[in-house]
Write a protein that holds these residues in place. Structure first.
Motif, PDB file in Angstrom:
ATOM      1  N   PRO B 107     -75.695  28.206  52.607  1.00 42.56           N
ATOM      2  CA  PRO B 107     -76.467  29.386  53.003  1.00 42.56           C
ATOM      3  C   PRO B 107     -75.565  30.555  53.407  1.00 42.56           C
ATOM      4  O   PRO B 107     -75.829  31.705  53.028  1.00 42.56           O
ATOM      5  CB  PRO B 107     -77.309  28.880  54.180  1.00 42.56           C
ATOM      6  N   ALA B 112     -77.893  33.435  52.532  1.00 43.24           N
ATOM      7  CA  ALA B 112     -79.293  33.067  52.772  1.00 43.24           C
ATOM      8  C   ALA B 112     -79.446  32.764  54.262  1.00 43.24           C
ATOM      9  O   ALA B 112     -78.468  32.438  54.930  1.00 43.24           O
ATOM     10  CB  ALA B 112     -79.655  31.839  51.955  1.00 43.24           C
ATOM     11  N   ARG B 113     -80.669  32.868  54.763  1.00 38.15           N
ATOM     12  CA  ARG B 113     -80.868  32.549  56.183  1.00 38.15           C
ATOM     13  C   ARG B 113     -80.848  31.041  56.413  1.00 38.15           C
ATOM     14  O   ARG B 113     -80.482  30.567  57.468  1.00 38.15           O
ATOM     15  CB  ARG B 113     -82.193  33.123  56.671  1.00 38.15           C
ATOM     16  N   THR B 194     -81.745  31.200  46.268  1.00 43.67           N
ATOM     17  CA  THR B 194     -81.630  31.929  47.548  1.00 43.67           C
ATOM     18  C   THR B 194     -80.312  32.700  47.660  1.00 43.67           C
ATOM     19  O   THR B 194     -79.806  32.912  48.757  1.00 43.67           O
ATOM     20  CB  THR B 194     -81.789  30.989  48.765  1.00 43.67           C
ATOM     21  N   THR B 566     -86.478  33.700  54.382  1.00 35.29           N
ATOM     22  CA  THR B 566     -85.267  33.985  53.608  1.00 35.29           C
ATOM     23  C   THR B 566     -85.682  34.586  52.277  1.00 35.29           C
ATOM     24  O   THR B 566     -86.825  34.435  51.839  1.00 35.29           O
ATOM     25  CB  THR B 566     -84.398  32.719  53.432  1.00 35.29           C
TER      26      THR B 566
END
Lengths: 98, 838
Positions: B107, B112-113, B194, B566
């Motif tokens: 992430p 990405a969150r 993502t 996200t």
């Protein structure tokens, strides 16, 4: 701002992997012919002939992929490696005595 | 995108709100954490614990072998030790640790969150943690498996291993593999969907590429071993004779299935390690990675070619010459992409100026050791040489050079490299150098002499040896080396204890001056805002990027929906598509893992009723967890900045959950192909047990035709229910869904009745066992489909299924059609093939 559809991703992915997929199909075929051919009544010469046929077809298919991918270096690179790998298997047919 | 970075001030309280939303649970509620940072660290810590435990077993074994005719450990215990050492290292350390590093870093690396299914990550971790600890503790009750890490039958059959030791391996490993597959699905969807806007596939960090290939390989390789463990357990528990030659089975079937997983497994472990090396080398040399695209090509090609090597491990089993030669050639071909990577790293060293830090030292150690392991790999790919050294200590040396050199050294490089990203302090350079020196020296002292001992004829897995064979010195030196190696690992652990201080914000930071996003300032929410990516080393190309991201000057600087979220982007070009509302912490995923683990473990020790209770509870927890997902359009499209408004809910092929189901179905399809291979393989070795040869009647065609009709009717009904859903006709929808269930159950019942009525029994021969395995595998899918269908009906009743809010239905429908497709294929094979083969 919706990006490209999964359909285009699938086709792009499959085309990118065309070389290795052809290698895999070729490998499965020649190993399948060698492993199961006898059980289907094929003799050694027939298995070799089939394997040669599959090898020529696979090399032609990889060459086609190479011809169609002038600008995509990843697809090209994978196709070149696959061409080499199929050729390696062809060496077996050529060098291993019947 | 031209407006970015946006220099306007951010609203007051935006950051505080973001922090509050992503705040981790405290105290014992930490068990409910699902955030990738926590789960990643838990995972890494657990994997390292298993590494240490398996290492202690190795030291005990080395002590036993230090002198001839030693009686420190008896033979039975030694058998358990080497089995557990190999199994724990391969299944509980090597795969989980790289998966864990992926969960922790991906992430951040992709900005990405979180990963798209954080509860699935948590479930996979806790299942692995609980299952792994119970599996390891079998050692303390003399119940540990003792058939070697690859558990060949007939040694592991109920005839030769009647106790429950082998069952622990079969059920435990099967279960842990399922956890690995769950992680792989998470990683694939995470990497493809993502990434930060603009991070097209050709700008993706090499580590992400390697993790993508790694996860893809898990999807196609692991089902083979899951099927193998299933078949052997069926044989042991219910006497279905898949591997018993006198009943038409063949022990070599196990070897084919196991190594179809086992050889790719080597690359499954190596490729992420290579990805880590490809991240560290550019940073330490200060220049971009040479041959980025070639490395990507090499990673993908290695992933493919590794599937053509499984017979590499079976050269001594009497396979026909031509087949051996094919696999030998494939074994040599795979060296080409591996070589490409090594040369690309060397070229990067040549382009830049290497800083000799601790991570660099471990990378250099990796080069030396892995290249030696690779060369001996090419040696053992040659059939005559392989025959000579098969099952000797040469193989033990080779596999450790490949696995320890190719994976453990890069993982230690990664630990030293990435600790500053998650710790307030970096690890000590001084202690790190000591750790490296001891590990490198100890490793070579321990394992190099094994090549010679093996060439002198020392077989692997012997618990002792006689004096005068000339092996004494080599074994003593190996033992000394093993302890030096252990001392190096101990120094590293001490370093971790002294210096690792977990931190999310306020970390030591980018002390290496790396160029990738994993070094952006982070919080529990990942990066404060999500940047636009225009190059492979964004921090090098835009020195202001880190500051701008931290000030919230890019996408999604706050929480647009007021919850965890996200950005989901398109898979190739990373164009923003929608905002995914990410579920937060929950007891459900934790409890589901606990009960799932309990189900498998209780089943192993034959406490069937209690196991079933736990199974039901696990299912209930999973349903309770799923109930909160599929939220529908609970927000209008929200702004993520830059004038972009995105939907917060999508369905169909664009949805991340659809992607996950498709990958899950690929796993199921891989398992089915492995079963089909097993069927054909057994037919080639034992055609005499097929019904035509035996003169046994086949089921009347009426039954499979009826079954096929019921399958098709169920699929048609579920498709029709989709039309009803679109038209918002609630009752016809529910009724057609229920009709689908009835039709699917009827299809299974007709097939079972047809086979049973013909007199075929699964215990009679390998043929019968295989036919009923096709049925059982199909029944497993069908039960899952039925549960999903009833769940969909329940959501409709609860008013949670509408023409818009329909992801649950879409996923059920997809799963259903696959189940029916596989069912029809099974019918075709089971009823068609014997008639054709006649």
């Amino acid at each position: 701002m919706i990006g490209n559809s999964p359909h285009s991703f699938t086709s792009r992915l499959l085309f990118m992997l065309a070389g290795p997929l052809i290698w895999f199909a070729h490998f499965s075929f020649i190993y399948g012919a060698a492993g199961f051919g006898g059980a289907f009544g094929l003799d050694a010469a027939a298995i070799r002939d089939l394997s040669w046929g599959a090898t020529v077809t696979a090399l032609a298919a990889v060459a086609l992929v190479l011809w169609r991918t002038a600008h995509d270096s990843i697809t090209r690179g994978l196709a070149i490696l696959s061409f080499l790998a199929v050729t390696f298997e062809a060496l077996v047919l050529w060098m291993v005595p019947q | 995108m031209r407006n970015y970075p946006n220099s306007l001030p951010r609203p007051k309280g935006e950051l505080a709100k973001l922090e509050a939303i992503w705040a981790p649970p405290r105290g014992f509620k930490l068990l409910t954490a699902v955030n990738n940072t926590y789960i990643g660290l838990f995972y890494i810590g657990t994997a390292l614990l298993f590494f240490v435990l398996a290492g202690i077993l190795a030291l005990l074994m080395r002590l036993q072998l230090a002198v001839p005719a030693n009686d420190l450990i008896d033979q039975g215990t030694y058998n358990q030790f080497f089995t557990m050492h190999g199994t724990v290292m391969m299944f509980l350390f090597a795969v989980p640790v790289v998966e864990a590093i992926g969960v922790l870093l991906l992430p951040q690396m992709l900005a990405a969150r979180d990963l798209p299914f954080p509860r699935l990550s948590a479930y996979a971790f806790w299942a692995y943690f609980i299952g792994g600890l119970f599996f390891f503790s079998s050692l303390f009750f003399d119940l540990a498996p003792d058939g070697g890490w690859f558990m060949y039958p007939p040694l592991t059959s109920s005839r030769y291993s009647p106790a429950e030791n082998a069952d622990f391996w079969l059920v435990g490993i099967g279960f842990i593999e399922i956890s690995a597959i769950a992680g792989a699905i998470e990683i694939i969807v995470g990497i493809l969907r993502t990434r930060a806007p603009g991070m097209s596939l050709d700008k993706m960090p090499v580590f992400a590429w390697s993790m993508l290939v790694f996860a893809g390989m898990i999807v196609f390789a692991f089902p083979a071993v899951i099927l193998a463990t299933f078949l052997l357990e069926l044989e042991r528990a219910f006497h279905w004779p898949f591997f018993i030659p006198e009943m038409g089975g063949d022990p070599l079937l196990w070897q084919h299935l196991f190594w179809f997983f086992g050889h790719p497994e080597v690359y499954i472990i190596f490729l992420p390690a290579a990805g880590m090396v490809s991240m560290i080398v550019p940073t330490m040399t200060g220049v971009p990675l040479a041959g980025y695209r070639l490395i990507v090509v090499a990673l993908v090609a290695t992933g493919f070619f590794s599937f053509g090597l499984w017979v590499h491990h079976m050269f001594a089993t009497g396979i026909p010459e031509l087949s051996l030669a094919f696999f030998s050639a494939a074994g040599m071909a795979v060296a080409i992409p591996s070589g490409i990577q090594v040369f690309a790293w060397i070229a990067t060293f040549a382009k830049g100026r290497l800083r000799l830090t601790v991570p660099s030292l471990f990378i250099l150690g990796f080069f030396a050791i892995f290249v030696i392991g690779g060369l001996t790999g090419v040696m053992v790919a040659m059939v005559p040489f392989n025959w000579q050294v098969h099952d000797s200590y040469f193989i033990v040396a080779h596999l450790h050079y490949v696995l320890f050199g190719g994976m453990v050294f890069p993982v230690f490089a990664a630990i030293y490299y990435w600790v500053p990203a998650v710790s307030a302090r970096a690890l000590s350079e001084r202690l790190g150098r000591w750790a490296f020196a001891l590990m490198f020296t100890g490793f070579n002292i321990a394992f190099f002499p094994m090549h010679i001992a093996g060439l002198m004829g020392m077989p692997r897995r012997v618990y002792t040896y006689a004096e005068g064979l000339g092996w004494e010195w080599y074994n003593l030196i190996s033992t000394v080396g093993a302890f030096v190696l252990a001392a190096g690992i101990l120094v590293c652990l001490v370093d971790l204890v002294l210096n690792f201080r977990f931190a999310v914000s306020g970390t030591a930071g980018n002390i290496w001056k790396a160029g990738t996003l994993d070094w952006l300032p982070n919080g529990m929410y990942g990066t404060r805002s999500i940047p636009i990516i225009t190059s492979r080393e964004p921090l090098w190309d835009d020195p202001e990027l880190a500051g701008d991201v931290q000030k919230g000057r890019y996408y999604l600087p706050g929480a647009s929906t007021g919850g965890r979220e996200t950005l989901v982007t398109s898979p190739v070009d990373a164009v923003p598509q929608y905002l995914l509302q990410v579920p937060g912490q929950s007891w459900r995923s934790f409890l589901a893992a606990v009960f799932t683990a309990a189900f498998f473990l209780l089943l192993t020790v034959k406490l069937v009723t209690l196991a079933l209770v736990c199974g039901v509870l696990a299912l209930a927890m999973i349903i309770a967890w799923m109930w909160q997902t599929d939220p529908g359009e609970n927000h209008p499209p929200v702004s993520i900045g830059g004038g972009i408004k995105l939907p917060v809910y999508v369905t169909g092929k664009i949805s991340h959950s659809w992607w996950a189901v498709v990958i899950l179905l690929l796993v199921a399809a891989s398992m089915f192909v492995a079963l089909l291979f097993s069927y054909l393989y057994i037919w080639t070795v034992s055609p005499q047990v097929w019904p035509i040869a035996e003169g046994q009647p086949m089921p009347e065609l009426l039954w499979p035709i009826g079954s096929a009709a019921a399958f098709i009717a169920s699929s048609a009904a579920i498709a029709y229910s989709g039309v009803m859903l679109t038209k918002a006709r609630v009752w016809p929808l529910r009724l057609t869904l229920l009709f689908s269930c009835v039709a699917l159950a009827t299809a299974l019942a007709l097939e079972f009745h047809g086979q049973w009525d013909s007199g075929l029994r699964p215990t009679a021969s390998s043929y019968g066992a295989l036919v009923y395995t096709f049925f059982t595998v199909e029944a497993q899918l069908a039960v899952a489909a039925l549960i999903m269908c009833i769940y969909t009906v329940a959501r409709s009743v609860a008013g949670m299924l509408t023409p818009v809010r329909r992801a649950t239905y879409d996923n059920t429908m997809l799963f259903w059609h696959y189940t029916v497709g596989q069912g029809l294929m099974s019918l075709l094979i089971v009823h068609g093939f014997p008639r054709i083969a006649e």
